[in-house]
Design a protein around this motif. Structure first.
Motif, mmCIF file in Angstrom:
data_model
loop_
_atom_site.group_PDB
_atom_site.id
_atom_site.type_symbol
_atom_site.label_atom_id
_atom_site.label_comp_id
_atom_site.label_asym_id
_atom_site.label_seq_id
_atom_site.Cartn_x
_atom_site.Cartn_y
_atom_site.Cartn_z
ATOM 1 N N ALA A 111 -25.760 13.695 -9.902
ATOM 2 C CA ALA A 111 -26.799 13.216 -8.986
ATOM 3 C C ALA A 111 -26.225 12.255 -7.937
ATOM 4 O O ALA A 111 -26.506 12.397 -6.750
ATOM 5 N N ASN A 168 -25.732 19.740 -5.551
ATOM 6 C CA ASN A 168 -26.903 20.534 -5.160
ATOM 7 C C ASN A 168 -27.343 21.439 -6.312
ATOM 8 O O ASN A 168 -27.099 22.649 -6.316
ATOM 9 N N GLY A 178 -30.830 22.259 -8.675
ATOM 10 C CA GLY A 178 -32.278 22.091 -8.580
ATOM 11 C C GLY A 178 -32.856 21.027 -9.486
ATOM 12 O O GLY A 178 -33.546 20.108 -9.035
ATOM 13 N N ILE A 179 -32.573 21.097 -10.798
ATOM 14 C CA ILE A 179 -33.163 20.147 -11.744
ATOM 15 C C ILE A 179 -32.647 18.733 -11.486
ATOM 16 O O ILE A 179 -33.377 17.749 -11.670
ATOM 17 N N ASN A 205 -31.778 17.515 -8.515
ATOM 18 C CA ASN A 205 -32.465 17.039 -7.311
ATOM 19 C C ASN A 205 -33.889 16.587 -7.629
ATOM 20 O O ASN A 205 -34.361 15.573 -7.095
ATOM 21 N N VAL A 206 -34.571 17.331 -8.478
ATOM 22 C CA VAL A 206 -35.937 16.952 -8.857
ATOM 23 C C VAL A 206 -35.937 15.639 -9.626
ATOM 24 O O VAL A 206 -36.770 14.750 -9.390
ATOM 25 N N TYR A 207 -34.978 15.498 -10.552
ATOM 26 C CA TYR A 207 -34.931 14.288 -11.381
ATOM 27 C C TYR A 207 -34.665 13.048 -10.545
ATOM 28 O O TYR A 207 -35.355 12.031 -10.697
ATOM 29 N N LYS A 208 -33.684 13.104 -9.661
ATOM 30 C CA LYS A 208 -33.359 11.912 -8.884
ATOM 31 C C LYS A 208 -34.415 11.625 -7.822
ATOM 32 O O LYS A 208 -34.485 10.497 -7.322
ATOM 33 N N GLU A 209 -35.224 12.579 -7.488
ATOM 34 C CA GLU A 209 -36.303 12.338 -6.525
ATOM 35 C C GLU A 209 -37.564 11.831 -7.208
ATOM 36 O O GLU A 209 -38.232 10.928 -6.687
ATOM 37 N N LYS A 210 -37.871 12.362 -8.392
ATOM 38 C CA LYS A 210 -39.137 12.050 -9.056
ATOM 39 C C LYS A 210 -39.032 10.972 -10.127
ATOM 40 O O LYS A 210 -40.020 10.310 -10.440
ATOM 41 N N THR A 218 -29.930 7.595 -5.600
ATOM 42 C CA THR A 218 -29.659 7.958 -4.205
ATOM 43 C C THR A 218 -29.536 6.738 -3.297
ATOM 44 O O THR A 218 -29.456 6.884 -2.075
ATOM 45 N N ALA A 265 -43.151 9.281 -14.426
ATOM 46 C CA ALA A 265 -41.850 8.761 -14.013
ATOM 47 C C ALA A 265 -41.466 7.528 -14.822
ATOM 48 O O ALA A 265 -40.325 7.408 -15.305
#
Length: 399
Positions: A242, A247, A249-250, A252-257, A263, A338
């Motif tokens: 992360a 890149n 998918g899972i 990207n979702v985890y670090k965003e949500k 990040t 979250a």
């Protein structure tokens, strides 16, 4: 030795309050080298005062006793920095944060300052009391070594990766880093000698354990610790991907949500995940080996070091993920899902290493024993160690 010496060191550490306030009030220092010199003079004074007062009163004292005066002073300074960053006090370390180490004004800098000012200070007081009463303090010392070394390693790496670059006052960290490196060798050696002494005290029948006793199936707590090691390795690799902007998918979702702090453009989360990957994963693998096969006495020392590092790292990481100095978009989202996942994952990573260290402290015999060879191995050993039967001799007997 009485508590007189401990009280003097404790009072010396509190001199950080008037010293920091005085320098902040009268100082117009802009030259970073002058800030460095001022800091070194302060360190020399707080280290020398207890020695000057106590050198004639104390006939014999552990040399680490005088080192604690510098470490406790540094901890109080760290607490002042943390409190000033959060606006709870003012006009104590403002000039130093502006001209000396501005990276300490970040969320990460604030949290490591809190940990140093509270957790490390408490460990120093425990070691100070132990030295005063001539008791062993190597377990506490190893826990501090792991916590302190991890804190400084992340800070140094992050500063080198950051945009501010190195400043002269940053060198004020190195006296304590050198102290940590030197005493860590001593603590490791003392703990090793303690393990050898405990192993020598075991009865002959206690030095060997049968496979049925050592089987992981018979030890539910160790099964949990083994599962944690696998879990921690997966989480570490996941977070490393992360922060390196992989890149997937899972990820990207985890670090965003769940953990957008990964990040954060500041280098601290990246430095933490790099160190976790380089040092924690090998430890988890070796720890699993020690749980599966008895006789790995080194785990008694390194479990304490890793527990200290994990405690400091998780406290800083969790605190920074919510701190107001972290930009809002990089804090933990204000949703129940979250928060639940965040606290579950990070709470496990914080608590279980402490349990693992306690398990080693409370039952060291398992890691000092060796497994008995099976009957097949025993017979094979007898054949290999004994002389093989002579063919000619057998023929003669037959004749």
């Amino acid at each position: 030795m009485t508590l007189t010496g401990a009280i003097i060191v404790f009072l010396t550490s509190l001199s950080a309050l008037p010293i920091s306030y005085t320098f902040n009030t009268i100082s117009n220092i802009k030259d970073q080298r002058l800030i460095l010199i001022t800091g070194l003079i302060s360190f020399a004074l707080v280290s020398g005062v207890p020695w000057m007062i106590l050198r004639r009163k104390l006939q014999k004292v552990d040399s680490f006793f005088y080192v604690l005066s510098l470490l406790t002073f540094s901890s109080v300074m760290s607490l002042i920095i943390a409190l000033e960053n959060d606006g709870l006090i003012a006009e104590f370390m403002g000039f130093y944060l502006r001209e000396g180490e501005p990276y300490l004004k970040t969320a990460h800098g604030t949290m490591i300052s809190y940990w140093d000012g509270i957790a490390h200070y408490g460990l120093y007081l425990m070691m100070l009391a132990a030295v005063s009463w001539n008791q062993s303090f190597y377990d506490v010392g190893l826990y501090w070594v792991g916590s302190f070394a991890y804190s400084k390693l992340v800070l140094v790496l992050a500063v080198l990766m950051g945009e501010d670059g190195l400043r002269w006052p940053f060198l004020l960290n190195f006296p304590c880093i050198i102290i940590c490196a030197v005493v860590s060798l001593r603590f490791l050696n003392e703990k090793h000698e303690e393990g050898c002494r405990l192993k020598a005290e075991l009865k002959p029948e206690e030095k060997m354990t049968t496979p049925s006793i050592t089987s992981i199936k018979k030890r539910p707590l160790d099964i949990i610790l083994l599962a944690f090691n696998i879990f921690a390795i997966c989480v570490t690799i996941f977070r490393f991907i992360a922060v390196m902007k992989g890149n997937i998918g899972i990820v990207n979702v985890y670090k965003e949500k769940i953990e957008p702090y990964l990040t954060d453009p500041l280098p601290y989360p990246k430095a933490q995940m790099m160190i976790h990957t380089l040092y924690f994963i090998p430890y988890y693998i070796m720890s699993s080996y020690a749980l599966l096969w008895p006789g790995q006495s080194w785990i008694l020392r390194w479990s304490l070091i890793q527990a200290g590092a994990a405690g400091q790292g998780q406290f800083t990481y969790m605190g920074s993920s919510f701190h107001y100095r972290t930009p809002y978009i990089h804090r933990v989202p204000q949703t129940a899902l979250a928060k639940s996942i965040f606290w579950l994952v990070n709470g496990i990573l914080f608590i279980v290493p402490q349990i693992a260290a306690l398990r080693c402290l409370n039952n060291p015999d398992f890691f000092l024993q060796q497994e008995k060879p099976t009957s097949v191995e025993q017979s094979g050993s007898l054949v290999s160690n004994g002389k093989p039967p002579s063919i000619t001799g057998s023929v003669k007997k037959m004749d």
